[in-house]
Design an enzyme around this catalytic site. Structure first.
Site, PDB file in Angstrom:
ATOM      1  N   LYS A 172      -3.650   8.552 -13.362  1.00 52.62           N
ATOM      2  CA  LYS A 172      -2.785   9.711 -12.624  1.00 52.62           C
ATOM      3  C   LYS A 172      -1.797   8.885 -12.731  1.00 52.62           C
ATOM      4  O   LYS A 172      -1.775   8.092 -11.920  1.00 52.62           O
ATOM      5  CB  LYS A 172      -3.656  10.009 -11.500  1.00 52.62           C
ATOM      6  CG  LYS A 172      -3.032  10.983 -11.250  1.00 52.62           C
ATOM      7  CD  LYS A 172      -1.912  10.700  -9.845  1.00 52.62           C
ATOM      8  CE  LYS A 172      -1.727  11.430  -9.271  1.00 52.62           C
ATOM      9  NZ  LYS A 172       0.020  11.783  -8.849  1.00 52.62           N
ATOM     10  N   GLU A 247      -4.826  -2.397  -4.622  1.00 49.93           N
ATOM     11  CA  GLU A 247      -3.173  -3.351  -4.056  1.00 49.93           C
ATOM     12  C   GLU A 247      -2.695  -2.562  -3.472  1.00 49.93           C
ATOM     13  O   GLU A 247      -1.919  -1.542  -3.804  1.00 49.93           O
ATOM     14  CB  GLU A 247      -2.735  -3.882  -6.009  1.00 49.93           C
ATOM     15  CG  GLU A 247      -1.651  -4.689  -4.755  1.00 49.93           C
ATOM     16  CD  GLU A 247      -0.466  -4.440  -6.525  1.00 49.93           C
ATOM     17  OE1 GLU A 247       0.214  -5.176  -6.199  1.00 49.93           O
ATOM     18  OE2 GLU A 247      -0.953  -4.238  -7.405  1.00 49.93           O
ATOM     19  N   CYS A 281       6.205  -4.338  -3.847  1.00 53.32           N
ATOM     20  CA  CYS A 281       5.242  -4.612  -2.437  1.00 53.32           C
ATOM     21  C   CYS A 281       5.074  -6.346  -2.195  1.00 53.32           C
ATOM     22  O   CYS A 281       4.771  -6.706  -1.680  1.00 53.32           O
ATOM     23  CB  CYS A 281       3.469  -4.332  -2.848  1.00 53.32           C
ATOM     24  SG  CYS A 281       3.143  -4.623  -4.082  1.00 53.32           S
ATOM     25  N   GLU A 380       6.324  -2.142   6.390  1.00 54.86           N
ATOM     26  CA  GLU A 380       6.968  -3.010   5.408  1.00 54.86           C
ATOM     27  C   GLU A 380       8.022  -1.863   4.838  1.00 54.86           C
ATOM     28  O   GLU A 380       8.000  -0.870   5.543  1.00 54.86           O
ATOM     29  CB  GLU A 380       5.693  -2.316   4.029  1.00 54.86           C
ATOM     30  CG  GLU A 380       5.760  -2.724   2.679  1.00 54.86           C
ATOM     31  CD  GLU A 380       5.232  -2.349   1.747  1.00 54.86           C
ATOM     32  OE1 GLU A 380       4.863  -2.816   0.664  1.00 54.86           O
ATOM     33  OE2 GLU A 380       4.186  -1.462   2.556  1.00 54.86           O
TER      34      GLU A 380
END
Length: 478
Positions: A172, A247, A281, A380
């Site tokens: 996806k 993750e 990330c 973040e």
């Protein structure tokens, strides 16, 4: 403008329903239309993968690996086209996009090498004339739910080890960057991979991802994405007790000790912050520098950030350091975080604005006088923003670095080996880089602690994510 199709059971499926526009983030122009698939397409893709899996598993691993090598060569044959595509839909610099394409091909070749190397075990028995065998078996049908920041490589990161070990897969892709996945499917098709082994379903993440995660015929869900996306996948997968590999986010600290090579530290931290415009990330997201060298470090950091070149990577005449952010809401989110940090007492030392030009750009930014309790040190950012705080002792630096719900990557800069390992042994992160930028190797193991994820990718241990064990007890007559 390209109209994309889904790839299900070995054929491209044209969508009869709605489409979503795909934008070039540097120009804001529409460059493609992505089909808005739904649960019906998911069911078709999973059924195709389920039907194909038994025969695929029965192929010798070396034959499965041969298909990966053919796909890798197909990627190299279309490397220029893929590079331009990743630049156009994701805003990457040409240099980084080309690295992603070629690294993806190399990654598939690397995975193919494991065909003759992954092993089971023979275990000693307590009984006479008994043999105990531990076999490694595939899970069955795997789904890979992808983000937009390294969309092409992450297809291979999930598909490579899955297929090599006998699983089939449903991918996806992100709706922000779906064009590269369409080309990947074309390459897979040209390589002659048996139908149903590899499938691509497009559509909204909340609908498609959730249906894949809770599907009773999906045996492993692998997601790279946000913490919230990971949480939703776990909730959905729990209905069938389906294994998940996640993750998720990161808030990587960079710790600069008093004896560090400051030129090396600045070069590496800046490289780790502006790569893909800070949308990685494992980027360095916050800096802790010893108070005795703070002023010198900031001077060098400022000079380096002033040299960061950004613009439209498709039209730049020379090499850029970064392009735009991926979409407007990303720019808005980064701007809001910088503004909030300033309200909480940080000093906007450099940058911090949206330049007056078309596209989703944000200036390289430095924040000083930052305290560890500020939100900018915990949430973040996913943009080219560096908040800098000071510390006095190694234990203080470690405590501030570990004060995070994330635990993906970290870095340390020092010339003292004892101090490097003193800090490293105490850091609560899955990866630590010493005197270098944050960028993992395919033969390592990319795995986070805490809310940065479950499981991991790459190397031998990443391959094991796609395998389960079957223990066989064989009693003989002697």
């Amino acid at each position: 403008m390209k109209t994309l199709a889904m790839y299900i059971d070995g054929q491209f499926v044209r969508h009869a329903g709605e489409y979503r526009e795909v934008l070039n983030p540097a120009t804001e122009d529409v460059i493609a239309k992505e089909p808005k698939g739904g649960t019906a397409e998911v069911d078709l893709a999973v059924a195709a993968a389920k039907k194909a899996q038994t025969a695929w598993e029965q192929l010798p691993a070396v034959q499965r690996g041969a298909y990966l090598r053919k796909i890798a060569q197909g990627i190299r044959d279309r490397a220029a086209e893929l590079t331009d595509t990743i630049v156009a839909e994701g805003g990457k610099t040409k240099e980084l996009a080309e690295v992603e394409v070629l690294f993806t091909a190399d990654y598939l070749d690397y995975q193919a090498e494991w065909a003759r190397r992954y092993e089971g075990e023979i275990i000693q028995s307590d009984r006479p004339n008994e043999n105990i065998f531990l076999f490694k078996r595939p899970h069955g049908v795997v789904t890979g739910i992808l983000p937009w920041n390294f969309p092409f490589f992450l297809i291979a990161r999930k598909m490579g080890p899955a297929l090599l070990t006998g699983n089939t897969i449903v991918i996806k892709p992100s709706s922000v960057t779906p064009i590269n996945a369409y080309i990947f499917a074309e390459i897979v098709h040209a390589a002659g991979l048996p139908k149903g082994v590899f499938n691509v379903v497009n559509g909204a993440g909340a609908e498609i991802g959730n249906h894949l995660a809770q599907h009773p015929q999906v045996d492993l869900v692998s997601l790279t994405g946000s913490v919230e996306a990971g949480r939703q996948v776990m909730i959905a997968a729990a209905q069938n007790i389906t294994k998940v590999s996640l993750e998720l986010g990161g808030k990587a600290p960079a710790i600069v000790l008093k004896d560090a090579d400051l030129d090396l530290a600045v070069k590496s931290i800046v490289a780790s912050r502006v790569i893909n415009s800070g949308q990685v990330c494992n980027c360095a997201e916050r800096v802790y520098v010893h108070q005795d060298i703070h002023d010198t470090f900031i001077d060098k950091l400022t000079a380096a950030m002033q040299q960061v070149r950004f613009g439209n990577p498709a039209t730049a005449n020379d090499t850029l350091d970064m392009g735009p952010l991926v979409e407007k809401r990303a720019v808005d989110a980064v701007a809001a975080k910088v503004e909030k940090a300033v309200r909480q007492g940080a000093t906007l030392h450099f940058g911090g604005k949206r330049p007056e030009q078309k596209g989703f750009f944000f200036e390289p930014t430095i924040l000083t006088n930052v305290k560890n309790e500020m939100d900018i040190m915990h949430e973040e950012t996913f943009g080219p923003v560096l908040p800098v705080a000071t510390f006095d002792s190694l234990d203080e630096a470690v405590a501030m670095a570990n004060d995070s719900v994330f635990g993906l990557t970290s870095s340390v800069y020092t010339e003292n080996l004892n101090d490097a390992f003193y800090v490293t042994r105490r850091l609560q992160f899955g990866e630590t880089y010493i005197n270098r930028e944050n960028f993992e190797a395919m033969q390592g193991f990319h795995a986070g602690w805490k809310q940065s994820g479950i499981g991991g990718a790459d190397g031998k241990h990443g391959l094991e994510e796609y395998l389960q064990t079957q223990v066989v007890y064989l009693q003989t007559k002697g």
